[in-house]
Enzyme design. Structure first.
Site, PDB file in Angstrom:
ATOM      1  N   GLY A 147      -1.332   2.112  13.283  1.00 14.17           N
ATOM      2  CA  GLY A 147      -0.877   0.735  13.540  1.00 14.17           C
ATOM      3  C   GLY A 147      -1.880  -0.017  14.385  1.00 14.17           C
ATOM      4  O   GLY A 147      -2.240  -1.158  14.100  1.00 14.17           O
ATOM      5  N   CYS A 175      12.454   6.629  14.330  1.00 14.35           N
ATOM      6  CA  CYS A 175      11.728   5.879  15.359  1.00 14.35           C
ATOM      7  C   CYS A 175      12.597   5.671  16.598  1.00 14.35           C
ATOM      8  O   CYS A 175      12.083   5.412  17.677  1.00 14.35           O
ATOM      9  CB  CYS A 175      11.233   4.554  14.803  1.00 14.35           C
ATOM     10  SG  CYS A 175      12.415   3.755  13.752  1.00 14.35           S
ATOM     11  N   LYS A 195       0.873  -1.184   0.000  1.00 11.68           N
ATOM     12  CA  LYS A 195       0.000   0.000   0.000  1.00 11.68           C
ATOM     13  C   LYS A 195       0.910   1.234   0.000  1.00 11.68           C
ATOM     14  O   LYS A 195       1.674   1.448   0.939  1.00 11.68           O
ATOM     15  CB  LYS A 195      -0.897  -0.074   1.233  1.00 11.68           C
ATOM     16  CG  LYS A 195      -1.355   1.226   1.851  1.00 11.68           C
ATOM     17  CD  LYS A 195      -2.372   1.965   1.022  1.00 11.68           C
ATOM     18  CE  LYS A 195      -2.801   3.241   1.714  1.00 11.68           C
ATOM     19  NZ  LYS A 195      -1.698   4.190   1.989  1.00 11.68           N
ATOM     20  N   GLU A 205       5.153  10.444  22.912  1.00 16.06           N
ATOM     21  CA  GLU A 205       6.120  10.694  21.836  1.00 16.06           C
ATOM     22  C   GLU A 205       5.837  12.051  21.174  1.00 16.06           C
ATOM     23  O   GLU A 205       4.694  12.380  20.850  1.00 16.06           O
ATOM     24  CB  GLU A 205       6.022   9.582  20.779  1.00 16.06           C
ATOM     25  CG  GLU A 205       7.050   9.743  19.667  1.00 16.06           C
ATOM     26  CD  GLU A 205       6.969   8.652  18.583  1.00 16.06           C
ATOM     27  OE1 GLU A 205       5.897   8.020  18.443  1.00 16.06           O
ATOM     28  OE2 GLU A 205       7.961   8.444  17.882  1.00 16.06           O
ATOM     29  N   GLU A 235       5.313  -1.474  13.716  1.00 11.76           N
ATOM     30  CA  GLU A 235       6.320  -0.746  14.479  1.00 11.76           C
ATOM     31  C   GLU A 235       5.821   0.670  14.601  1.00 11.76           C
ATOM     32  O   GLU A 235       5.580   1.340  13.608  1.00 11.76           O
ATOM     33  CB  GLU A 235       7.650  -0.814  13.728  1.00 11.76           C
ATOM     34  CG  GLU A 235       8.829  -0.440  14.590  1.00 11.76           C
ATOM     35  CD  GLU A 235       9.641   0.661  13.964  1.00 11.76           C
ATOM     36  OE1 GLU A 235      10.303   0.406  12.960  1.00 11.76           O
ATOM     37  OE2 GLU A 235       9.581   1.777  14.499  1.00 11.76           O
ATOM     38  N   GLY A 279       4.729   3.246  11.310  1.00 13.97           N
ATOM     39  CA  GLY A 279       4.087   4.554  11.277  1.00 13.97           C
ATOM     40  C   GLY A 279       3.559   4.924  12.644  1.00 13.97           C
ATOM     41  O   GLY A 279       4.161   4.568  13.662  1.00 13.97           O
ATOM     42  N   SER A 280       2.409   5.587  12.648  1.00 19.07           N
ATOM     43  CA  SER A 280       1.890   6.104  13.914  1.00 19.07           C
ATOM     44  C   SER A 280       1.191   5.023  14.721  1.00 19.07           C
ATOM     45  O   SER A 280       0.698   4.026  14.187  1.00 19.07           O
ATOM     46  CB  SER A 280       0.909   7.237  13.625  1.00 19.07           C
ATOM     47  OG  SER A 280      -0.195   6.728  12.899  1.00 19.07           O
TER      48      SER A 280
HETATM   49  P1  NAP Z   1       0.706   7.163   9.485  1.00 22.94           P
HETATM   50  O1  NAP Z   1      -0.259   8.275   9.572  1.00 22.94           O
HETATM   51  O2  NAP Z   1       0.681   6.157  10.551  1.00 22.94           O
HETATM   52  O3  NAP Z   1       0.485   6.464   8.060  1.00 22.94           O
HETATM   53  C1  NAP Z   1       1.194   5.299   7.701  1.00 22.94           C
HETATM   54  C2  NAP Z   1       0.429   4.526   6.631  1.00 22.94           C
HETATM   55  O4  NAP Z   1      -0.805   4.056   7.159  1.00 22.94           O
HETATM   56  C3  NAP Z   1       0.078   5.336   5.414  1.00 22.94           C
HETATM   57  O5  NAP Z   1       0.139   4.457   4.295  1.00 22.94           O
HETATM   58  C4  NAP Z   1      -1.362   5.772   5.648  1.00 22.94           C
HETATM   59  O6  NAP Z   1      -1.902   5.957   4.370  1.00 22.94           O
HETATM   60  C5  NAP Z   1      -1.924   4.580   6.406  1.00 22.94           C
HETATM   61  N1  NAP Z   1      -2.939   4.910   7.415  1.00 22.94           N
HETATM   62  C6  NAP Z   1      -2.899   5.941   8.297  1.00 22.94           C
HETATM   63  N2  NAP Z   1      -3.964   5.883   9.129  1.00 22.94           N
HETATM   64  C7  NAP Z   1      -4.677   4.787   8.756  1.00 22.94           C
HETATM   65  C8  NAP Z   1      -5.879   4.190   9.234  1.00 22.94           C
HETATM   66  N3  NAP Z   1      -6.579   4.697  10.256  1.00 22.94           N
HETATM   67  N4  NAP Z   1      -6.325   3.078   8.611  1.00 22.94           N
HETATM   68  C9  NAP Z   1      -5.644   2.547   7.564  1.00 22.94           C
HETATM   69  N5  NAP Z   1      -4.508   3.069   7.076  1.00 22.94           N
HETATM   70  C10 NAP Z   1      -4.024   4.175   7.661  1.00 22.94           C
HETATM   71  O7  NAP Z   1       2.214   7.663   9.422  1.00 22.94           O
HETATM   72  P2  NAP Z   1       2.918   8.897   8.720  1.00 22.94           P
HETATM   73  O8  NAP Z   1       2.060   9.565   7.725  1.00 22.94           O
HETATM   74  O9  NAP Z   1       4.175   8.360   8.244  1.00 22.94           O
HETATM   75  O10 NAP Z   1       3.242   9.879   9.919  1.00 22.94           O
HETATM   76  C11 NAP Z   1       2.317  10.293  10.890  1.00 22.94           C
HETATM   77  C12 NAP Z   1       2.872  10.055  12.279  1.00 22.94           C
HETATM   78  O11 NAP Z   1       3.333   8.704  12.410  1.00 22.94           O
HETATM   79  C13 NAP Z   1       4.091  10.869  12.644  1.00 22.94           C
HETATM   80  O12 NAP Z   1       3.778  12.155  13.050  1.00 22.94           O
HETATM   81  C14 NAP Z   1       4.719  10.028  13.719  1.00 22.94           C
HETATM   82  O13 NAP Z   1       4.129  10.283  14.959  1.00 22.94           O
HETATM   83  C15 NAP Z   1       4.417   8.614  13.321  1.00 22.94           C
HETATM   84  N6  NAP Z   1       5.545   7.903  12.653  1.00 22.94           N
HETATM   85  C16 NAP Z   1       6.223   6.974  13.366  1.00 22.94           C
HETATM   86  C17 NAP Z   1       7.264   6.283  12.769  1.00 22.94           C
HETATM   87  C18 NAP Z   1       8.022   5.237  13.504  1.00 22.94           C
HETATM   88  O14 NAP Z   1       9.070   4.865  13.030  1.00 22.94           O
HETATM   89  N7  NAP Z   1       7.545   4.714  14.580  1.00 22.94           N
HETATM   90  C19 NAP Z   1       7.604   6.519  11.462  1.00 22.94           C
HETATM   91  C20 NAP Z   1       6.889   7.467  10.740  1.00 22.94           C
HETATM   92  C21 NAP Z   1       5.851   8.129  11.366  1.00 22.94           C
HETATM   93  P3  NAP Z   1      -3.344   6.604   4.034  1.00 22.94           P
HETATM   94  O15 NAP Z   1      -3.352   7.974   4.634  1.00 22.94           O
HETATM   95  O16 NAP Z   1      -3.357   6.593   2.526  1.00 22.94           O
HETATM   96  O17 NAP Z   1      -4.360   5.701   4.630  1.00 22.94           O
END
Ligand code: NAP
Length: 490
Positions: free
Chosen positions: A208, A264, A146, A354, A227, A203-204
């Protein structure tokens, strides 16, 4: 630009991944390894145009992206080499005696098609052709990826490189399928689809956890390797601090602000005991953070979340601003360091949240006993670091014991940013760092997430997988006749 894709099209793509999975199950470990090297060649051959596009989409510096691309190629190659050795097959053969004792042979096979969600902060190493995709294919599983909406063009170029690798090797395109992003619904239908047997996500915590819950509520629940958040605490012990105030302040601030804090393993929390070194250390920290330039973050949403988390932290009772980085624009992430006391930290869970970006919190503690309570209060982490001398640790062994219960990687000195791709790496940790603390998402052992054991009882040799045949055609390591060995040990 996002292309709307119908539910029927998504369904057809995911259904197709089953044939990719079956193909991978019918080639040998050695062939799978060659396939992975062929994909690595294609990624390596991508020119600087890829780096330019990734730079435009992610705002990450070109030098960092160049290094990340090399790391991505290395992931494919090192996982391919590990797969070829057969260590992940974990073949065990207990031969029968032709009478009462059955012939039982077990090995690990790929779990089935895997859904992979790429991370925004590593457009190469943890995205389309990143470690999750490489380890799933290494396990013999097809992948349905995805796209991350933060770097669609980069993602598509990487997907094309994987496609060329598959074609050159002669593998079907269904080994790797690609879904364009842009809506949560696409990712959610992917996780719900009955053909999908596991999920990998970085991701978030919110996303997750929501994908984990969807997977658990399916008629057939499936494992989710997500993660997510971690604040990667650093515990500074007195003897070490006395001799290293300047160097430690510089190292901490460098790690905290590296890549605009978007790692992360970013060390968001710094714990220190109140003693005669503290005032000097705070001065050094303030001086170090004030030299940090602001910079663009990965995408607008991340910057919005960063500013909101930072402002929330600054408004908590007992929290003071220790120092801030330079500001040159209004659309950048500005570094900051706050301070509070151990008592305030223990009373207010919001202080342990965080802040994804270059902001840290210095926690000034009254005693080792308070540090102990703080370790006990922590949620699961990817890493915990001790800035300590051996003598410091000898007088605080309880802290070390407690810290091991809370994280996947524990460091003596150094800083947690920088995750080496080696066998001994553990990049994972108790919830909410990940949804399954038993596995790593970095290093060849990441392959293990997508395997499940199958035992063959009393089957003639000709029907057994290569890993379990008598003559051991793959020449892999196996535990053979353990039953007899155990018996003779008695
Ligand atoms: P994210 O919002 O978690 O998105 C990651 C993926 O999941 C994207 O493909 C997003 O695509 C999808 N997604 C998001 N919410 C979803 C939901 N409710 N249901 C299904 N799919 C979903 O991460 P991000 O855009 O990279 O960054 C946002 C926040 O994530 C950051 O501010 C940070 O806090 C955290 N982050 C953490 C790490 C880590 O290593 N732990 C790394 C990066 C980011 P779609 O929007 O197309 O659905």
């Amino acid at each position: 630009m996002f292309i709307e894709i119908s539910d029927e099209q998504i369904d057809a793509i995911i259904n197709g991944s089953l044939s990719g999975y079956r193909y991978l199950q019918h080639i040998s470990l050695k062939e799978r390894s060659v396939l992975m090297h062929t994909i690595a060649d294609e990624i390596e051959a991508l020119d600087d145009g890829l780096l330019e596009i990734a730079h435009t989409e992610s705002a990450l510096p070109l030098a960092r992206l160049r290094g990340e691309k090399a790391r991505t190629v290395n992931q494919w190659r090192s996982y391919a080499d590990a797969v070829k050795t057969g260590i992940y097959a974990e073949a065990r053969i207990d031969k029968g005696d032709g009478a009462a004792k059955a012939d039982i042979r077990k090995y690990n096979k790929g779990i089935g098609p895997v859904a992979v969600f790429g991370a925004s902060n590593f457009p190469f190493a943890f995205s389309t052709a990143g470690g999750d995709t490489a380890s799933a294919i290494g396990a013999g599983c097809s992948v349905v990826f995805k796209e991350h909406p933060g770097h669609p063009q980069t993602s598509q170029l990487m997907a094309q490189a994987i496609g060329r690798g598959l074609e050159k090797f002669g593998a079907p395109a269904s080994v790797f399928s690609y879904l364009q992003g842009g809506s949560h619904a696409i990712g959610q239908s992917l996780v719900r689809h009955p053909v999908i047997k596991a999920v990998a996500f970085t991701g978030s915590l919110g996303a997750g956890r929501s994908l984990f819950d969807i997977a658990a509520l399916r008629e057939e629940p499936i494992p989710v390797f997500a993660e997510m958040g971690s604040v990667n605490p650093v515990f500074v012990l007195p003897q070490y601090l006395k001799a290293n105030q300047t160097a430690l302040a510089a190292a901490y601030v460098q790690s905290l602000t590296l890549g605009v804090g978007q790692f992360c393993t970013n060390p968001g929390l710094l714990f220190v005991l109140k003693d005669e070194s503290l005032a000097g250390f705070k001065k050094e920290l303030r001086a170090a953070i004030q030299t940090v330039d602001d910079a663009k973050m990965l995408h607008w949403g991340i910057m919005r979340d960063y500013n909101s988390a930072k402002s929330k932290l600054s408004m908590q009772g007992g929290v003071e601003l220790l120092g801030e980085g330079r500001v040159s624009a209004t659309d950048t992430g500005v570094a900051a360091l706050y301070s509070t006391t151990g008592t305030a930290f223990l009373e207010n869970k919001a202080l342990a949240a965080e802040v994804f970006g270059p902001t840290g919190l210095l926690v000034e503690c009254d005693s080792s006993a308070e540090l102990g309570k703080i370790v006990e209060s922590l949620e699961g982490q990817l890493t915990i670091t001790f800035a300590a001398t051996t003598e410091d640790i000898r007088t605080n062994t309880a802290l070390l014991d407690k810290a091991q219960e809370k994280c996947g990687r524990i460091l003596f000195g150094g800083m947690p940013t920088g995750v080496e791709v080696v066998y001994a790496m553990q990049h994972g940790g108790p919830y909410p760092a990940t949804t399954d603390s038993r596995f790593t998402s970095v290093g060849p052992d990441a392959v293990k997430r997508f395997l499940r054991p199958v035992s063959f009882q009393n089957w003639p040799d000709e029907f057994l997988p290569l890993e379990l045949k008598d003559e051991n055609p793959l020449q892999i390591e196996r535990i053979v006749d353990n039953r007899r060995a155990l018996a003779s040990d008695e």
